[in-house]
Design an enzyme around this catalytic site. Structure first.
Site: not given
Ligand code: APR
Length: 270
Positions: A74, A113, A131, A142, A168, A171, A236-237
């Site tokens: 992180y 998110q 998130h 704590c 921390c 605490c 895109p997907q």
């Molecule tokens: N523009 C728009 N969408 C895009 C692009 C882009 N340039 N590139 C990738 N994507 C899309 C992918 O096709 C996918 O559907 O972004 C999405 C990313 O998906 P995840 O990685 O699953 O992200 P998210 O939906 O934010 O995940 C939710 O999962 O791990 C946890 O807490 C984490 O907030 C996160 C949550």
């Protein structure tokens, strides 16, 4: 559902939705930050973490088993986020928010998110950080928040060794953790409630760059669906939300969002 490609001209129905909307909610996910260089959650990892998926690291159990491994992941992501810039998608939403703020009864709420601050750095106010925020920290025991100095990583080269989280200062017993929501944890109620209320009042909802796989954030667009509010997906997907939306625009958000605003006359033509 009607599927469109970024290379097509934006159809009149979509232009009208964007132009006429007064109360807009945009739910964003990792995809909107992808063009800034922030890896999405389901991408293959490298370096110290190559044997782990992001989902395996983003849990309380993973942190308790190996605090240094998770902490370093992180802190490194925090450094990476600090080193990148908002992209045209973030900027388009900030502009649309400003334009609607000038309209009587108009507003645009961003509910994300993402734990990054790229919406804010593009000039947008964020209603819900569903998130949490990667740059904020609290004690794992704590719960007291604390400000930490910026990470000592450059955000690009993965660190060779894991680094232990600090104790921390309140605490003096617990270890610090990022103030984000891990799988299985509760979302911050105020952010979730504010986002739900905004969707209940919206006349247009956009789902941008989210796979729609992670609950309960993924269920937020359903609140719009119950009221028959039009939903536009930008991705895109195909996603888990695709079957529920009215229009799915297939393309990167850094191209699609400016294109939508231009077509609707909200942003000037270049
Ligand atoms: N523009 C728009 N969408 C895009 C692009 C882009 N340039 N590139 C990738 N994507 C899309 C992918 O096709 C996918 O559907 O972004 C999405 C990313 O998906 P995840 O990685 O699953 O992200 P998210 O939906 O934010 O995940 C939710 O999962 O791990 C946890 O807490 C984490 O907030 C996160 C949550």
């Amino acid at each position: 559902m009607r599927e469109l490609s970024v290379s097509e001209e934006v159809p009149d129905e979509v232009v009208a939705l964007v132009r006429e909307a007064r109360r807009v909610v945009v739910l964003t996910g990792a995809g909107i930050s992808a063009e800034s260089g922030v890896p999405t959650f389901r991408e293959v990892q490298t370096g110290l973490w190559e044997r782990f998926s992001a989902e395996e690291l983003a849990t309380v159990e993973a942190y308790e088993n190996d605090p240094a491994l998770v902490w370093t992941w992180y802190r490194w992501r925090q450094a990476l986020i600090a080193a990148v810039e908002p992209n045209a998608g973030h900027r388009a939403l900030a502009l649309w928010q400003q334009r609607l703020a000038d309209v009587d009864g108009g507003w645009l709420a961003v509910s994300t998110q993402n734990v990054d601050d790229l919406h804010e750095r593009a000039g947008a106010d964020v209603l819900g950080h569903l998130h949490g925020r990667i740059a904020a920290h609290r004690c794992a025991d704590c719960g007291e928040p604390d400000e930490l100095p910026p990470p000592e990583f450059d955000g690009f080269t993965a660190p060779p060794e894991p680094v232990d989280p600090p104790f921390c200062t309140h605490c003096e017993e617990g270890l610090m953790r990022p103030d984000i929501v891990w799988f299985g944890e509760m979302l911050p109620a105020s952010d979730f409630d504010a986002s739900s209320a905004a969707i209940r009042a919206a006349d247009l909802v956009l789902a941008v760059g989210t796979s729609g796989m992670v609950q309960p954030a993924a269920s937020l667009p359903l609140l719009g669906l119950e009221r028959g509010v039009p939903i536009i997906e930008v991705n895109p997907q195909e996603t888990e939300l695709t079957d529920l939306v009215d229009f799915a625009i297939r393309g990167p958000s850094g191209e699609v969002l400016p294109q939508l605003l231009q077509a609707a006359g909200i942003a000037g033509r270049r």
